[in-house]
Write a protein that holds these residues in place. Structure first.
Motif, PDB file in Angstrom:
ATOM      1  N   ILE A 167      -6.814  12.147  -5.309  1.00 47.52           N
ATOM      2  CA  ILE A 167      -5.901  11.780  -3.971  1.00 47.52           C
ATOM      3  C   ILE A 167      -4.643  11.482  -4.472  1.00 47.52           C
ATOM      4  O   ILE A 167      -4.554  10.594  -5.284  1.00 47.52           O
ATOM      5  N   VAL A 168      -3.779  11.950  -4.031  1.00 41.02           N
ATOM      6  CA  VAL A 168      -2.245  11.451  -4.052  1.00 41.02           C
ATOM      7  C   VAL A 168      -1.795  10.989  -2.819  1.00 41.02           C
ATOM      8  O   VAL A 168      -1.917  11.228  -1.674  1.00 41.02           O
ATOM      9  N   ARG A 169      -1.378   9.639  -3.000  1.00 39.50           N
ATOM     10  CA  ARG A 169      -0.948   8.806  -1.843  1.00 39.50           C
ATOM     11  C   ARG A 169       0.241   7.823  -2.300  1.00 39.50           C
ATOM     12  O   ARG A 169       0.514   7.738  -3.378  1.00 39.50           O
ATOM     13  N   GLU A 170       1.021   7.881  -1.126  1.00 45.41           N
ATOM     14  CA  GLU A 170       2.207   7.078  -1.075  1.00 45.41           C
ATOM     15  C   GLU A 170       2.029   5.677  -0.794  1.00 45.41           C
ATOM     16  O   GLU A 170       1.674   5.412   0.153  1.00 45.41           O
ATOM     17  N   GLU A 171       2.310   4.682  -1.635  1.00 44.15           N
ATOM     18  CA  GLU A 171       2.154   3.205  -1.612  1.00 44.15           C
ATOM     19  C   GLU A 171       3.318   2.498  -2.069  1.00 44.15           C
ATOM     20  O   GLU A 171       3.923   2.520  -3.381  1.00 44.15           O
ATOM     21  N   GLY A 172       4.198   1.760  -1.001  1.00 46.74           N
ATOM     22  CA  GLY A 172       5.327   1.171  -1.534  1.00 46.74           C
ATOM     23  C   GLY A 172       6.492   1.895  -2.019  1.00 46.74           C
ATOM     24  O   GLY A 172       7.166   1.699  -2.928  1.00 46.74           O
ATOM     25  N   GLY A 173       6.580   3.028  -1.448  1.00 46.81           N
ATOM     26  CA  GLY A 173       7.596   4.199  -1.807  1.00 46.81           C
ATOM     27  C   GLY A 173       7.348   4.960  -3.157  1.00 46.81           C
ATOM     28  O   GLY A 173       8.032   5.597  -3.559  1.00 46.81           O
ATOM     29  N   GLU A 174       5.981   4.725  -3.708  1.00 46.41           N
ATOM     30  CA  GLU A 174       5.884   5.529  -5.004  1.00 46.41           C
ATOM     31  C   GLU A 174       4.527   6.231  -4.708  1.00 46.41           C
ATOM     32  O   GLU A 174       3.712   5.937  -3.896  1.00 46.41           O
TER      33      GLU A 174
END
Length: 210
Positions: A167-174
């Motif tokens: 899973i590729v996930r965006e967290e906190g802009g990263e």
């Protein structure tokens, strides 16, 4: 000219180097992708978008209860409420806004909004790519899990390396990556491998090398 022994030796070295690169890549991928969290600190809610279809239910007021589309401009029209922004709101937020407007005509209105047909903005979609039976983008729904997404795309192909899914996930802009054990979930029925999804997640199912 090269002798047969030299050719065989060169081929062997090439094979060894290729295998070394392959296992190094696998190792780096496994290090980069930690296990996907089974619970989420923030419970994501679906954000209404243009072209969604909404069921608006007003308690004890059937004449005000309707099914309406969200127009391309992001607005809806219901009885007594001619023009209201719906896009970029959750169902709960839109319900409160409708109650506020309807309170001018109805005493203590109680409104429930549910999304009947999901389209939603790209930022809310879940993308399933790679060795899925039907790779596609699907709209995020509240409390959606990996299992829900795999049912939507018809499972994996026979060539999938399910336990190397990421899973590729965006967290906190990263961008962060998390490992998912799809083989254990879909083939072995291990429900502990079923993890929640977040809006905008990309599920990458690689092809098996062997």
């Amino acid at each position: 000219m090269f002798t047969l022994k030299q050719i065989q030796s060169a081929a062997t070295r090439t094979l060894v180097i290729s295998l070394a690169l392959f296992f190094a890549a696998c190792s780096s991928q496994n290090e980069a992708a930690s296990t996907a969290p089974v619970t989420l600190s923030d419970s994501a809610e679906y954000i209404i978008g243009p072209n969604d279809e909404l069921d608006v239910f007003v308690w004890q007021n059937p004449d005000l209860s309707v099914t309406v589309p969200v127009r391309p401009d992001g607005r809806i029209s219901t009885p007594l409420v001619n023009d209201m922004v719906a896009a970029s709101k959750t169902s709960a937020q839109l319900s409160k806004d409708l109650e506020k407007e309807l309170s001018q005509y109805v005493k203590d209105p109680l409104v429930t909004v549910s999304v009947k047909t999901f389209n939603g903005p790209y930022s809310q979609q879940i993308r399933i790519v790679g060795q899925a039976s039907q790779p596609m983008a699907i709209a995020f729904r509240n409390r959606m899990t990996v299992l829900d997404a795999m049912i939507a795309v018809g499972g994996m192909t026979e060539f999938a390396a399910g336990n190397r899914t990421v899973i590729v996930r965006e967290e906190g802009g990263e961008k962060k990556s998390y490992g998912v054990r799809l083989d254990d979930l879909l083939l072995n029925g291990d429900v502990s491998a079923n993890v929640p999804l977040m809006p905008g997640d990309i599920l990458i199912i690689p092809e098996s090398w062997f």
